[in-house]
Enzyme design. Structure first.
Site, PDB file in Angstrom:
ATOM      1  N   CYS B  83       0.834  -1.197   0.000  1.00  0.00           N
ATOM      2  CA  CYS B  83       0.000   0.000   0.000  1.00  0.00           C
ATOM      3  C   CYS B  83       0.874   1.255   0.000  1.00  0.00           C
ATOM      4  CB  CYS B  83      -0.977  -0.047   1.181  1.00  0.00           C
ATOM      5  SG  CYS B  83      -2.320   1.145   1.047  1.00  0.00           S
ATOM      6  N   HIS B 168      -3.938  -4.831   0.081  1.00  0.00           N
ATOM      7  CA  HIS B 168      -3.425  -5.351   1.353  1.00  0.00           C
ATOM      8  C   HIS B 168      -3.474  -6.876   1.341  1.00  0.00           C
ATOM      9  CE1 HIS B 168      -3.079  -1.585   3.636  1.00  0.00           C
ATOM     10  NE2 HIS B 168      -4.043  -1.171   2.836  1.00  0.00           N
ATOM     11  N   GLU B 170      -2.318  -8.817   3.436  1.00  0.00           N
ATOM     12  CA  GLU B 170      -2.572  -9.291   4.809  1.00  0.00           C
ATOM     13  C   GLU B 170      -4.046  -9.228   5.169  1.00  0.00           C
ATOM     14  OE1 GLU B 170      -1.441  -6.374   3.995  1.00  0.00           O
ATOM     15  OE2 GLU B 170      -2.040  -4.828   5.426  1.00  0.00           O
TER      16      GLU B 170
END
Lengths: 258, 185
Positions: B83, B168, B170
């Site tokens: 990001c 993202h 994650e």
């Protein structure tokens, strides 16, 4: 383009996972720690945890359930976020930017504001400045067109549509729209309410309350919601995610298929 | 062989989610915020949520800029930017003013017409995006993949051993974890 989302809402009360009916009856269905891994493994789009404990009652020890630190929502959040690899929203009883900061630093991506936002509307703006609008979800509970706070106990003077416009102007990035009368009834969404609110704001509206069948989801999207959420159906049906996604896809909704 | 991942803490962003995700795919991580620790890194991850100017200012104030340059450009260890961490690779950004970036991948960070928040397709997979600015590399060959949001938005960049993801991973469930695992192995 962006996918329409399907979101389980998990209700926490005094450290336990509960199901809710009309905002008044709450039946304990398990501990969040037992359930969290399962929810996280579902590969769903997003998770929303709402702590609906009445303020001041969180001192209850849950030793009878053998769960430690359950009086502390942040400890629950730690356990949730350790295995949560999707956007996570956490809300309930947040009254200050500092509390929000604590929640966001524990792995949540968004917070919801509800009663306190009505009492202190500037809190939405303050929070949006500190964390960005994308992190602030205004949770709006509606009954007979009016906004209620304090878990549905206190009627406010705000009409649902007017308040939705106001939270958008104040800086909220999303609206979680709940219908108190539909909560836990499985009668389907309040489509009129969803349609009226979604048509009056530009930010995404997450429809909630009333889902009884998977076919209710695409109706919420058709009414203007960007995401459809539910609570109880996730606890009482197997493969609730796949079933929900299939119903949405079948109705022509662009979803992230799992 | 799984590398030991050094997650750079420069005071912005949610490091815990990134560390948790790497842990879930069996990678060993350490979160570090000093030049000395960066100087020993085998693989670097630049996470990021927040504003570009503030992030660069913090890298400079903490004396991390030189250590990062040395490790990324000198020792050429694998680098992953997430990001904002990816946007920092750019030459400069126009987010709230004009700010010089790390300059590892030539290009500019420009505003989108509206915030891009949600799940979007990148190739055959779907990932979670949250951003209002996007990285436009000067050399289109550095753009590995795009997402469609009012037109193409850079989703993955790569220049040699330096890789970046606008979304993202994650927070992108299995598809995201798979990318983190690929970086760690």
């Amino acid at each position: 383009m962006l996918k329409k989302r399907l979101i389980p809402v998990l209700l926490l009360k005094e450290g336990m996972l509960v199901r809710s009916e009309r905002f008044t009856e709450h039946q304990v269905i398990g501990t969040p720690l037992h359930e969290v891994k399962r929810f996280n493994e579902w590969n769903v789009d997003e998770l929303i945890y709402l702590d609906i404990t009445r303020t001041g009652t969180y001192d209850l020890r849950r030793d009878d359930h053998g769960v430690q630190d359950m009086k502390d929502p942040l400890a629950i959040l730690d356990a949730i976020s350790a295995t949560c690899f999707m956007p996570l929203t956490f809300g309930g009883r947040l009254t200050s930017v500092e509390q929000m900061r604590a929640v966001l630093s524990r792995g949540a991506d968004k917070v919801t504001l509800n009663s306190q936002a009505v009492r202190t509307p500037a809190l939405i703006t303050e929070a949006a400045r500190a964390f960005g609008s994308q992190a602030i979800v205004a949770s709006i509970d509606v009954k007979d067109g009016h906004v209620f706070i304090d878990g549905g106990k206190t009627r406010t003077d705000h009409g649902a549509v007017a308040w939705a416009k106001q939270v958008e102007a104040l800086g909220a990035g999303e609206i979680l729209l709940q219908s108190i009368d539909r909560d836990g009834t499985a009668e389907g969404y309040d489509l009129e309410l969803i349609s009226a609110v979604a048509a009056s704001v530009r930010i995404p509206v997450i429809a909630c309350s009333g889902v009884g069948r998977y076919e209710d989801y695409p109706k919420g999207i058709a009414a203007g919601a960007s995401a459809v959420a539910a609570a109880n159906i996730w606890h009482f049906k197997e493969m609730a995610d796949r079933g929900g996604k299939r119903a949405m896809k079948k109705a022509g909704v662009d979803v992230r298929v799992i | 062989m799984v590398k030991r991942i050094t997650i750079v803490d420069y005071g912005v962003g949610n490091l815990r989610s990134v560390a948790n995700a790497f842990a879930a795919v069996g990678a060993e991580t350490q979160v570090c915020g000093t030049a000395a620790e960066i100087a020993r890194a085998e693989a670097l991850v630049l996470p990021g949520v927040g504003a570009f100017g503030e992030a660069m200012r913090r890298l400079h104030v903490r004396g991390l800029r030189e250590a990062l340059d040395e490790r990324a450009l000198g020792a050429k260890v694998p680098v992953l930017g997430l990001c904002l961490g990816m946007q920092l690779f750019a030459t400069k950004s126009f987010e709230h003013g004009e700010h010089a970036g790390l300059g590892w991948i030539p290009g500019e960070v420009l505003p989108l017409e509206r915030q891009h928040v949600g799940w979007n397709d990148v190739g055959a997979e779907t990932f979670y995006f949250v951003h209002g600015f996007h990285f436009v590399p000067a050399d289109p060959r550095h753009v590995v993949a795009t997402a469609d949001f009012d037109g193409p938005v850079t989703a993955i960049v790569q220049k040699d051993h330096i890789r970046g993801m606008q979304f993202h991973p994650e927070k992108s469930q299995r598809a995201g974890l798979a990318l983190l695992k690929a970086f760690a192995c």
